[in-house]
Design a protein around this motif. Sequence first.
Motif, short mmCIF file in Angstrom:
data_model
loop_
_atom_site.label_atom_id
_atom_site.label_comp_id
_atom_site.label_asym_id
_atom_site.label_seq_id
_atom_site.Cartn_x
_atom_site.Cartn_y
_atom_site.Cartn_z
N GLY A 165 -3.44 3.90 2.11
CA GLY A 165 -2.68 3.57 3.31
C GLY A 165 -1.74 2.38 3.14
O GLY A 165 -1.14 2.18 2.08
N LEU A 166 -1.66 1.58 4.20
CA LEU A 166 -0.69 0.48 4.21
C LEU A 166 -1.02 -0.61 3.19
O LEU A 166 -0.12 -1.18 2.57
CB LEU A 166 -0.64 -0.12 5.62
N GLY A 167 -2.33 -0.88 3.02
CA GLY A 167 -2.72 -1.92 2.06
C GLY A 167 -2.26 -1.54 0.66
O GLY A 167 -1.74 -2.36 -0.11
N CYS A 179 2.51 4.25 11.75
CA CYS A 179 2.85 4.75 10.40
C CYS A 179 1.96 5.93 10.02
O CYS A 179 0.77 5.95 10.37
CB CYS A 179 2.63 3.65 9.37
N ASN A 203 -7.15 0.18 -0.96
CA ASN A 203 -7.30 1.36 -1.83
C ASN A 203 -6.47 2.55 -1.34
O ASN A 203 -6.30 3.53 -2.05
CB ASN A 203 -8.77 1.76 -1.96
N SER A 253 -1.92 -4.82 15.69
CA SER A 253 -1.26 -3.57 16.10
C SER A 253 -0.57 -3.80 17.43
O SER A 253 -1.04 -4.62 18.24
CB SER A 253 -2.32 -2.47 16.24
N THR A 313 -15.34 -4.77 11.84
CA THR A 313 -14.27 -4.85 10.83
C THR A 313 -13.01 -5.53 11.40
O THR A 313 -12.48 -6.46 10.79
CB THR A 313 -13.91 -3.43 10.33
N1 LIG Z 1 -1.05 3.33 10.50
C1 LIG Z 1 -0.70 2.84 11.69
O1 LIG Z 1 0.00 3.50 12.49
C2 LIG Z 1 -1.11 1.45 12.09
C3 LIG Z 1 -0.50 0.88 13.22
C4 LIG Z 1 -0.86 -0.40 13.60
C5 LIG Z 1 -1.78 -1.11 12.85
N2 LIG Z 1 -2.36 -0.53 11.76
C6 LIG Z 1 -3.35 -1.33 11.02
O2 LIG Z 1 -2.99 -1.35 9.65
C7 LIG Z 1 -4.16 -1.56 8.85
C8 LIG Z 1 -4.20 -0.54 7.73
O3 LIG Z 1 -4.36 0.73 8.30
P1 LIG Z 1 -3.84 2.07 7.60
O4 LIG Z 1 -2.86 2.66 8.51
O5 LIG Z 1 -3.48 1.82 6.19
O6 LIG Z 1 -5.19 2.95 7.70
P2 LIG Z 1 -6.00 3.74 6.56
O7 LIG Z 1 -5.09 4.58 5.75
O8 LIG Z 1 -7.12 4.38 7.30
O9 LIG Z 1 -6.55 2.59 5.62
C9 LIG Z 1 -7.50 1.68 6.08
C10 LIG Z 1 -8.01 0.89 4.91
O10 LIG Z 1 -8.96 -0.08 5.39
C11 LIG Z 1 -10.16 0.08 4.63
N3 LIG Z 1 -11.31 -0.38 5.39
C12 LIG Z 1 -11.76 0.03 6.60
N4 LIG Z 1 -12.85 -0.66 6.94
C13 LIG Z 1 -13.10 -1.52 5.92
C14 LIG Z 1 -14.09 -2.50 5.68
N5 LIG Z 1 -15.08 -2.74 6.54
N6 LIG Z 1 -14.02 -3.21 4.53
C15 LIG Z 1 -13.03 -2.99 3.65
N7 LIG Z 1 -12.08 -2.07 3.80
C16 LIG Z 1 -12.13 -1.34 4.93
C17 LIG Z 1 -10.22 1.56 4.27
O11 LIG Z 1 -11.13 1.76 3.18
P3 LIG Z 1 -11.87 3.18 2.92
O12 LIG Z 1 -10.90 4.03 2.14
O13 LIG Z 1 -13.06 2.78 2.15
O14 LIG Z 1 -12.18 3.77 4.27
C18 LIG Z 1 -8.76 1.77 3.88
O15 LIG Z 1 -8.51 1.27 2.59
C19 LIG Z 1 -5.34 -1.47 9.82
O16 LIG Z 1 -5.77 -2.76 10.17
C20 LIG Z 1 -4.75 -0.76 11.03
O17 LIG Z 1 -5.43 -1.07 12.23
C21 LIG Z 1 -2.05 0.73 11.36
#
Ligand SMILES: NC(=O)c1ccc[n+]([C@@H]2O[C@H](COP(=O)([O-])OP(=O)(O)OC[C@H]3O[C@@H](n4cnc5c(N)ncnc54)[C@H](OP(=O)(O)O)[C@@H]3O)[C@@H](O)[C@H]2O)c1
Length: 300
Positions: free
Chosen positions: A22-24, A238, A20, A146, A119
Motif C-alpha cells: 500500500g501507501l507505506g 487512494c 510492506n 485521514s 493500531t
Molecule cells: N488508502 C486510502 O484511501 C487512505 C486514505 C486515508 C488514510 N489512509 C491511511 O494510510 C495508511 C496506509 O494505508 P493503506 O491505504 O496503505 O492501507 P493498506 O494497503 O491496507 O496497508 C496498511 C499497512 O499497514 C500495516 N498494518 C496494519 N496494522 C498494523 C500493525 N498493527 N502493525 C504494523 N503494520 C500494520 C499493514 O500490514 P499487513 O500487510 O501485515 O496487514 C499494511 O502494510 C493507513 O494509516 C490508512 O488509514 C489511507
Amino acid sequence: MLTSEQRQQQQRVILVTGANKGLGFEVVKKLITEPSSFKNDLILLGSRDLKRGQGAIKLLGSPSNVHLLQLDTSSRNSIAQATNEIKQKYGGQLDVLINNAGILTHEKTVDAARNVFATNYYGIRTLNEHLSPLIKENGRIVNVASEVGAWALYEMSSDLQKKYQSSTLTKEQLDTLVEDFISAIGSNRLEKLGYNSKLPYLIYGTSKAALIALTRVEAREWSGAQNVLVLSVTPGLCKTDIIDHAPGARSAELGADSILFPVNAPTNELENGQFYEDGQQKPQSCACTKNLEHLSKKQE
Ligand SMILES: NC(=O)c1ccc[n+]([C@@H]2O[C@H](COP(=O)([O-])OP(=O)(O)OC[C@H]3O[C@@H](n4cnc5c(N)ncnc54)[C@H](OP(=O)(O)O)[C@@H]3O)[C@@H](O)[C@H]2O)c1
C-alpha cells in the motif's frame, strides 16, 4: 549492522511503519527511486510480518539502503523490541518517523473499535513515546491520519469538538475521550456523548480524529530545543487494500506524494502540529464533500 563509514555517508534515517504494501510501500519506493538531494537515506521498512516485509524488499530490488524492521505497532512488546533494534543496529537515531500503519473496520462493535484504536491511536502514541527521544535535531514525526478524521470531528457536537480541539488538551484527557467513545459503542450512548452514530466509518474516523488531536498535543510537548516537528497528513482516497481499491480513488503514488510533503518540505513551509494534504494545510474539522456510497457498502 552499519559500518561507521555508512553512517557518515548517509543523510537521513527514516522509519516507515506498515510499509510492506500500500501507501507505506509506495513511500519507501519513492524515497529510494526519486531524484532528490537525499540519495543516501537509510530506510527502515516496518512490517509486522517478516515474510511480507521480506517480499516487499525483494519487490524493491533488494536495495542496500533498505532494511527490514519487524514491528507490530499494536504490540508494546514489538515496539520495545524494534526500539532496541534501532538502538543496537542503526545507531539509535532517527531523522524521520512515518507512522503509516493503519486499519479500518466495517463493524460497529466494542471489539472492532478496540482493535482499530490499538493500531491507529494507541500504537502510534506508544511508538512515538519510545522513539521521540531518538529523533535527531530538526527531525520529523509524520502521523498518517485521514480526511475521514476531519469529517468525524465535524460531525461531533460542538462541546465534543471543543474537547478534541482544546489548546490545553493532554494525552490523558484524549485517552479518556477515546475510552468513553469505545465504551459508548457497547452501551448505545454514542449520540448522548455527542457522536453522530450514523456516520459511515465512525470508528475509523474517530480513531483518525484522535490521531490528529494527538499530533497537536505531541507537537506542543516535543517542539522546543530539538526543533522537532510533529505533523499529521492525509494521503487522500487512494486505491489500496484498506478501501478495497475503490473505484474513483486515486493512485497510491499520489497518496505517497501527499505523505512525503511534510517529510521533505522546508521547515518554514510547515506549521508544527498541523494537518496536511497534497502540500496544503487542511482544517482539522470539515464537512464531507465526497460520495462515500461505493465505499460504505460493507457497513452494517
Ligand atoms: N488508502 C486510502 O484511501 C487512505 C486514505 C486515508 C488514510 N489512509 C491511511 O494510510 C495508511 C496506509 O494505508 P493503506 O491505504 O496503505 O492501507 P493498506 O494497503 O491496507 O496497508 C496498511 C499497512 O499497514 C500495516 N498494518 C496494519 N496494522 C498494523 C500493525 N498493527 N502493525 C504494523 N503494520 C500494520 C499493514 O500490514 P499487513 O500487510 O501485515 O496487514 C499494511 O502494510 C493507513 O494509516 C490508512 O488509514 C489511507
